[in-house]
Design a protein around this motif. Sequence first.
Motif, PDB file in Angstrom:
ATOM      1  N   SER A 292       0.930  -1.057  -0.048  1.00 18.93           N
ATOM      2  CA  SER A 292      -0.118  -0.026   0.101  1.00 18.93           C
ATOM      3  C   SER A 292       0.934   1.262   0.098  1.00 18.93           C
ATOM      4  CB  SER A 292      -0.671   0.033   1.133  1.00 18.93           C
ATOM      5  OG  SER A 292      -1.723  -1.248   1.309  1.00 18.93           O
ATOM      6  N   ALA A 293       0.528   2.433  -0.514  1.00 14.62           N
ATOM      7  CA  ALA A 293       0.993   3.389  -0.511  1.00 14.62           C
ATOM      8  C   ALA A 293      -0.141   4.524  -0.110  1.00 14.62           C
ATOM      9  CB  ALA A 293       1.624   3.935  -1.608  1.00 14.62           C
ATOM     10  N   SER A 294       0.146   5.844   0.269  1.00 13.57           N
ATOM     11  CA  SER A 294      -0.712   6.854   0.384  1.00 13.57           C
ATOM     12  C   SER A 294      -1.156   7.648  -0.991  1.00 13.57           C
ATOM     13  CB  SER A 294      -0.339   7.675   1.602  1.00 13.57           C
ATOM     14  OG  SER A 294       0.750   8.547   1.121  1.00 13.57           O
ATOM     15  N   GLN A 295      -2.190   8.258  -1.006  1.00 14.49           N
ATOM     16  CA  GLN A 295      -2.466   8.866  -2.218  1.00 14.49           C
ATOM     17  C   GLN A 295      -1.799   9.976  -2.690  1.00 14.49           C
ATOM     18  OE1 GLN A 295      -4.902   7.916  -4.703  1.00 14.49           O
ATOM     19  NE2 GLN A 295      -3.504   9.344  -5.780  1.00 14.49           N
TER      20      GLN A 295
ATOM     21  N   PRO B 113      -8.466   1.696  -4.058  1.00 16.79           N
ATOM     22  CA  PRO B 113      -8.277   3.028  -3.342  1.00 16.79           C
ATOM     23  C   PRO B 113      -9.496   3.230  -2.245  1.00 16.79           C
ATOM     24  CG  PRO B 113      -9.425   3.500  -5.406  1.00 16.79           C
ATOM     25  CD  PRO B 113      -8.985   1.933  -5.328  1.00 16.79           C
TER      26      PRO B 113
ATOM     27  N   ASN C 271      -9.150   0.828   2.358  1.00 14.72           N
ATOM     28  CA  ASN C 271      -8.138   1.421   3.447  1.00 14.72           C
ATOM     29  C   ASN C 271      -7.834   2.844   3.211  1.00 14.72           C
ATOM     30  OD1 ASN C 271      -6.522   1.281   5.884  1.00 14.72           O
ATOM     31  ND2 ASN C 271      -4.891   0.591   4.814  1.00 14.72           N
ATOM     32  N   LYS C 272      -8.696   3.720   3.045  1.00 17.69           N
ATOM     33  CA  LYS C 272      -8.294   4.991   2.733  1.00 17.69           C
ATOM     34  C   LYS C 272      -7.653   6.009   3.995  1.00 17.69           C
ATOM     35  CE  LYS C 272     -12.780   6.196   2.010  1.00 17.69           C
ATOM     36  NZ  LYS C 272     -13.477   4.874   1.936  1.00 17.69           N
TER      37      LYS C 272
ATOM     38  N   PHE D 276      -5.109   5.327   1.901  1.00 15.21           N
ATOM     39  CA  PHE D 276      -4.158   4.634   1.385  1.00 15.21           C
ATOM     40  C   PHE D 276      -4.678   3.897   0.190  1.00 15.21           C
ATOM     41  CE2 PHE D 276      -2.514   4.962   5.687  1.00 15.21           C
ATOM     42  CZ  PHE D 276      -1.263   5.148   5.573  1.00 15.21           C
ATOM     43  N   VAL D 277      -3.748   3.609  -0.786  1.00 16.56           N
ATOM     44  CA  VAL D 277      -4.096   2.947  -2.040  1.00 16.56           C
ATOM     45  C   VAL D 277      -3.437   1.248  -1.888  1.00 16.56           C
ATOM     46  CG1 VAL D 277      -4.310   2.622  -4.617  1.00 16.56           C
ATOM     47  CG2 VAL D 277      -4.409   4.858  -3.315  1.00 16.56           C
ATOM     48  N   SER D 278      -4.056   0.351  -1.954  1.00 20.05           N
ATOM     49  CA  SER D 278      -3.291  -0.916  -2.064  1.00 20.05           C
ATOM     50  C   SER D 278      -3.449  -1.459  -3.541  1.00 20.05           C
ATOM     51  CB  SER D 278      -4.310  -1.732  -1.163  1.00 20.05           C
ATOM     52  OG  SER D 278      -4.437  -1.565   0.061  1.00 20.05           O
TER      53      SER D 278
END
Length: 333
Positions: free
Chosen positions: A123-126, A300, A303-304, A306-308
């Motif tokens: 995952s990474a944040s938008q 997306p 887990n807002k 974050f985008v998995s």
Amino acid sequence: MDVVDRPALDGARVAPADGAFEGFVRQGTILETKAFTSVSDEAGGYAVPREIDAEIARVLTQASPIRAIAKVVTVGSAGYRKLITSGGTPSGWASETGPRPESATPVFTELAPPMGELYANPSASQAMLDDAAFDVELWLAGEIAAEFARAEGAAFVAGTGDNRPRGFLTQPVSTARDGARPLGTLQYLPSGAAGDFAGAADERLIDLMQSLRAPYRQGACWVMNASTLARIRKIKTGDGHPLWQPGLADGRPASLLGYPVIEAEDMPDIAANAAAIAFGNFTAGYLIAERGETTILRDPYSNKPFVSFYATKRIGGCVADSEAIKLMKFAAA
């Protein structure tokens, strides 16, 4: 007044023409199907572009040593089967005019590597994805490759075969010679003592090496972890020469008794009853079957903020020829 050509500002850069996948990763934009392989959007995902899939394959080969020395086949489904024979065609002698009775027929056995779905879910944040200086494709390939390499490396060595490959160390073992063991049973040689070598260690290693028949020794290698290799590097012959020899050129592995040494950290340490050393021709002895493409689902929502990125790949493996791999078991018998 002359017009001076000036370089464009960084913020005015034009996105490269092949940035469709980057747009999908960053913003979830619709992709052109022609840029991908066989997986369709109706199936709920997109196949990874060829450039990224090649990057994953290269990292996997470097990080998963068994993959680098085993036979790898690409399959179109999970139902891969391979026929093997348990012996050659028997023959006989006869005179010029003597009768030729029918000879026995070779026995065929079906080999079906246990398969499972290998997945990674980084995952990474938008906000991170929106950063123009962040190489999304390189990060994604690295994250997936690291997860896949760790999981498959362990499975190829000690996998149970339950929804995953079956590792060569989980095969049945016996001290019986070739031809006297059931198909699929590996031969092991005892070190002579629980958790140690009994007597001259170099003689035990030579016995293990020579237990592999000559046709298999062409292309054979040693497989052990770093701890075991540290022990082996200290062993010397009776005249003081070390058994282990460093690689003479960049990129070439070190050698032990003339055969390359492959470090696999999933191999066990030297301990009582542990099969800590393997020697064999893994191209003939171990089979890896995998689907050709890696699929990625962009999520997306779960887990807002974050985008998995849910990546999956079907992969299986098992011992193909039980006479091509030998084990050193640190036991008295």
